[in-house]
Design a protein around this motif. Structure first.
Motif, mmCIF file in Angstrom:
data_model
loop_
_atom_site.group_PDB
_atom_site.id
_atom_site.type_symbol
_atom_site.label_atom_id
_atom_site.label_comp_id
_atom_site.label_asym_id
_atom_site.label_seq_id
_atom_site.Cartn_x
_atom_site.Cartn_y
_atom_site.Cartn_z
ATOM 1 N N TYR A 108 3.676 -5.683 5.933
ATOM 2 C CA TYR A 108 2.613 -5.318 6.780
ATOM 3 C C TYR A 108 2.318 -3.930 6.631
ATOM 4 O O TYR A 108 3.529 -3.110 6.087
ATOM 5 C CB TYR A 108 3.071 -5.450 8.058
ATOM 6 C CG TYR A 108 3.258 -7.045 8.527
ATOM 7 C CD1 TYR A 108 2.051 -7.707 9.060
ATOM 8 C CD2 TYR A 108 4.520 -7.440 8.372
ATOM 9 C CE1 TYR A 108 2.246 -9.137 9.296
ATOM 10 C CE2 TYR A 108 4.782 -8.846 8.758
ATOM 11 C CZ TYR A 108 3.473 -9.671 9.157
ATOM 12 O OH TYR A 108 3.706 -10.844 9.523
ATOM 13 N N THR A 114 -7.432 -1.318 6.631
ATOM 14 C CA THR A 114 -8.076 -2.498 6.304
ATOM 15 C C THR A 114 -9.087 -2.510 4.929
ATOM 16 O O THR A 114 -9.730 -1.369 4.730
ATOM 17 C CB THR A 114 -8.619 -2.926 7.490
ATOM 18 O OG1 THR A 114 -9.664 -1.996 7.693
ATOM 19 C CG2 THR A 114 -7.755 -3.062 8.656
ATOM 20 N N TYR A 129 -1.242 -3.787 -3.714
ATOM 21 C CA TYR A 129 -1.478 -4.443 -2.862
ATOM 22 C C TYR A 129 -2.957 -4.389 -2.437
ATOM 23 O O TYR A 129 -3.586 -3.501 -2.517
ATOM 24 C CB TYR A 129 -0.571 -4.386 -1.510
ATOM 25 C CG TYR A 129 0.797 -4.518 -1.975
ATOM 26 C CD1 TYR A 129 1.258 -5.986 -1.711
ATOM 27 C CD2 TYR A 129 1.956 -3.565 -2.442
ATOM 28 C CE1 TYR A 129 2.730 -6.104 -1.806
ATOM 29 C CE2 TYR A 129 3.075 -4.139 -2.837
ATOM 30 C CZ TYR A 129 3.574 -5.261 -2.378
ATOM 31 O OH TYR A 129 4.748 -5.588 -2.779
ATOM 32 N N THR A 131 -5.324 -5.178 1.433
ATOM 33 C CA THR A 131 -5.335 -5.586 3.005
ATOM 34 C C THR A 131 -6.797 -6.289 3.151
ATOM 35 O O THR A 131 -7.696 -5.917 2.622
ATOM 36 C CB THR A 131 -5.012 -4.499 4.068
ATOM 37 O OG1 THR A 131 -6.208 -3.583 3.702
ATOM 38 C CG2 THR A 131 -3.579 -3.629 3.811
ATOM 39 N N ARG A 132 -6.777 -7.067 4.310
ATOM 40 C CA ARG A 132 -8.143 -7.703 4.811
ATOM 41 C C ARG A 132 -8.488 -6.927 6.152
ATOM 42 O O ARG A 132 -7.793 -6.145 6.812
ATOM 43 C CB ARG A 132 -8.082 -9.010 4.970
ATOM 44 C CG ARG A 132 -7.604 -9.597 3.732
ATOM 45 C CD ARG A 132 -8.422 -9.619 2.868
ATOM 46 N NE ARG A 132 -9.845 -10.170 2.677
ATOM 47 C CZ ARG A 132 -10.691 -9.929 2.218
ATOM 48 N NH1 ARG A 132 -10.839 -9.422 0.878
ATOM 49 N NH2 ARG A 132 -11.910 -10.534 2.407
ATOM 50 N N THR A 161 -1.366 -5.108 9.854
ATOM 51 C CA THR A 161 -2.289 -5.955 9.018
ATOM 52 C C THR A 161 -1.543 -6.298 7.986
ATOM 53 O O THR A 161 -0.574 -5.458 7.437
ATOM 54 C CB THR A 161 -3.472 -5.470 8.576
ATOM 55 O OG1 THR A 161 -4.237 -6.228 7.931
ATOM 56 C CG2 THR A 161 -3.554 -4.105 7.914
ATOM 57 N N LYS A 162 -1.454 -7.544 7.420
ATOM 58 C CA LYS A 162 -0.677 -8.103 6.334
ATOM 59 C C LYS A 162 -1.307 -7.182 5.001
ATOM 60 O O LYS A 162 -2.257 -7.214 4.962
ATOM 61 C CB LYS A 162 -0.870 -9.492 6.179
ATOM 62 C CG LYS A 162 -0.148 -10.348 6.892
ATOM 63 C CD LYS A 162 -0.219 -11.845 6.785
ATOM 64 C CE LYS A 162 0.332 -12.682 7.890
ATOM 65 N NZ LYS A 162 0.146 -14.056 7.925
ATOM 66 N N ALA A 163 -0.080 -7.134 4.128
ATOM 67 C CA ALA A 163 -0.575 -6.389 2.777
ATOM 68 C C ALA A 163 -0.219 -7.673 1.760
ATOM 69 O O ALA A 163 0.874 -8.342 1.951
ATOM 70 C CB ALA A 163 0.371 -5.301 2.262
#
Length: 192
Positions: A108, A114, A129, A131-132, A161-163
């Protein structure tokens, strides 16, 4: 001083410095009070002046900001990418947070990062990586990587946020770190 005023001044300074060679309608000196109308006029000017970044003659994105050696672009897939003249994506994210102990599990990053492609330096080398835009549910974080080593996080929950490992089909960006392909050179910028 109000945090919003400081943030606005920081953003203004970033744009003014990034576009130092552009003929802005208004320039400001250190310590000078900037009128909102002058600042707004500068922003309007910058929005009208569109530059594109090219990789070996092919447009790779719209320039958001630039310096002598790099440019931040929004590419055709809507991702923010910081591109160095060497052809490498250089947005570096050193603070990676994990939902597992000893920097394992899902990665994360800060909730403010984002729709961004970034390069992270891990213990075993560099990795790209992305992110969204959507924020993920708050995660219970157990460890974090600061770019040098792993530390325990203390099991706290944060808005993050997820990576995801880079996927060219999603981001339109090849893995881009020292020793990888990155963008084709030369990297050039021109007015649209």
């Amino acid at each position: 001083m109000n945090i919003k005023v400081l943030l606005c001044l920081a953003i203004l300074c970033f744009f003014v410095c990034s576009y130092a060679f552009a003929e802005l309608p208004h320039t400001f000196q250190a310590g000078q009070t900037a009128k909102a109308s002058d600042v707004n006029e500068n922003f309007q000017y910058l929005q009208k002046t569109k530059y594109v970044l090219k990789s070996n003659g092919i447009i790779i994105g719209d320039v958001v900001s630039f310096s002598a050696h790099s440019a931040n672009i929004i590419n055709e897939k809507g991702f923010l990418v910081w591109v160095h003249v060497s052809g490498q994506a250089v947005e570096s994210q050193s603070m990676l947070m994990y939902d597992g102990d000893n920097c394992t599990g899902q990665i994360y990053v800060s909730a403010t990062l984002t729709d961004t492609v970034f390069v992270a330096q891990l213990s075993n080398g560099f990795k790209t990586y992305y992110t969204r835009k959507s924020l993920d549910a708050p995660a219970e974080l157990k460890s974090y990587w600061n770019g040098l080593q792993c530390y325990p996080y203390g099991s706290s929950t944060h808005a993050v946020t997820k990576a995801y490992p880079n996927d060219f089909n999603v981001t339109g960006v090849r893995d881009s770190y020292p020793g990888s392909d990155g963008f084709d050179t030369p990297i050039t910028m021109e007015e649209r």
